[in-house]
Write an enzyme that holds these catalytic residues in place. Sequence first.
Site, PDB file in Angstrom:
ATOM      1  CB  SER A 133       9.216   1.533  32.707  1.00  0.00           C
ATOM      2  OG  SER A 133      10.434   2.227  32.685  1.00  0.00           O
ATOM      3  CD  GLU A 225       6.287   6.443  33.357  1.00  0.00           C
ATOM      4  OE1 GLU A 225       6.926   6.814  34.372  1.00  0.00           O
ATOM      5  OE2 GLU A 225       6.736   5.588  32.567  1.00  0.00           O
ATOM      6  CG  HIS A 295       9.226   4.867  36.869  1.00  0.00           C
ATOM      7  ND1 HIS A 295       8.816   5.254  35.613  1.00  0.00           N
ATOM      8  CD2 HIS A 295      10.071   3.817  36.681  1.00  0.00           C
ATOM      9  CE1 HIS A 295       9.397   4.480  34.698  1.00  0.00           C
ATOM     10  NE2 HIS A 295      10.149   3.603  35.328  1.00  0.00           N
TER      11      HIS A 295
END
Length: 322
Positions: A133, A225, A295
Amino acid sequence: MQRKLVFTLLLLNFIPALQAQNIMRVPPYLTKGDTVAILATARKIDEAPLRPAIQMLESWGLNVVLGKTIGKDNNHQLAGADWQRATDFQEMLDNPAIKAIWCAKGGYGTVRMVDRVDFDQFRKKPKWIIGFSDATVLHSHINTMDIATLHGIMAISVLHATPQAKETLRRALFGETLQYSVEPHEFNKTGEATGELVGGNLSVLYSIMGSPSEIDYKDKILFIEDLDEYLYHIDRMLMNLKRNGYFKNIKGLIIGSMTKMRDNDIPWGHNALQIIRDLTKEYNIPVCFNFPAGHIHDNRALIMGKTVSLEVTGKGTTLTFE
């Protein structure tokens, strides 16, 4: 004749140096007894939520130290001021006893501290940097130095992570075989490709475009992502990548989870996977959808910067790390 011999010897000595350029270096794999540091480069976090991660590392035979940013609460959302988070990271980076640095939590903030960090010692003696992330900033920034990093669960993620997510993290850190087989998806594009795996969170990659942290995507296999984005934002970011030639230059594309996407009152009309499919359909590269990373609880480990073989067939996808 003597001059020719001297020139030949000099050339032979020079060739290995040329060959060493732009070759991705993999940090030393961990062994039992090594020490892992857990610290915060972005949002604040206390020690209590990290206990499962500490216990897991100790069960693997590793020692754990916590950075000074753990428990720090003097800067609103962030785990300390930018200089404090950078200093904590720097101390762990330069400490020869620390063999890996694991980001405790994501959110936002790593990009605010990365330019304060001196990577000179790290270049000489790399160590594993772990996270995903917001840690995409570190993956990309370090990959520009031709050093591999580990995209995987955060320390805070351990409590809810699947056994596979935790086991692949262990396998990656200890240098064991890493290969994935993924179920087929209707949007997949078949094909084969070999190249360095790069990427991470789409929003973060988009935010560092044009900065010193942006990598060269040419001939790479790109993984993306994202989480909690409006669908038109996904379209806008991908259009930027497309117009900058990223999809034209890469060898393959891997789509991880697109989790908790949002829409406007007037719908965009396509979900995230449909947006990606439509914007990449013109390129003759293998594309894998729904790869188990991002995630989600089943966030499998990926070694960013390492060469992988990607094979997408009607029966599914295989991703193999060298």
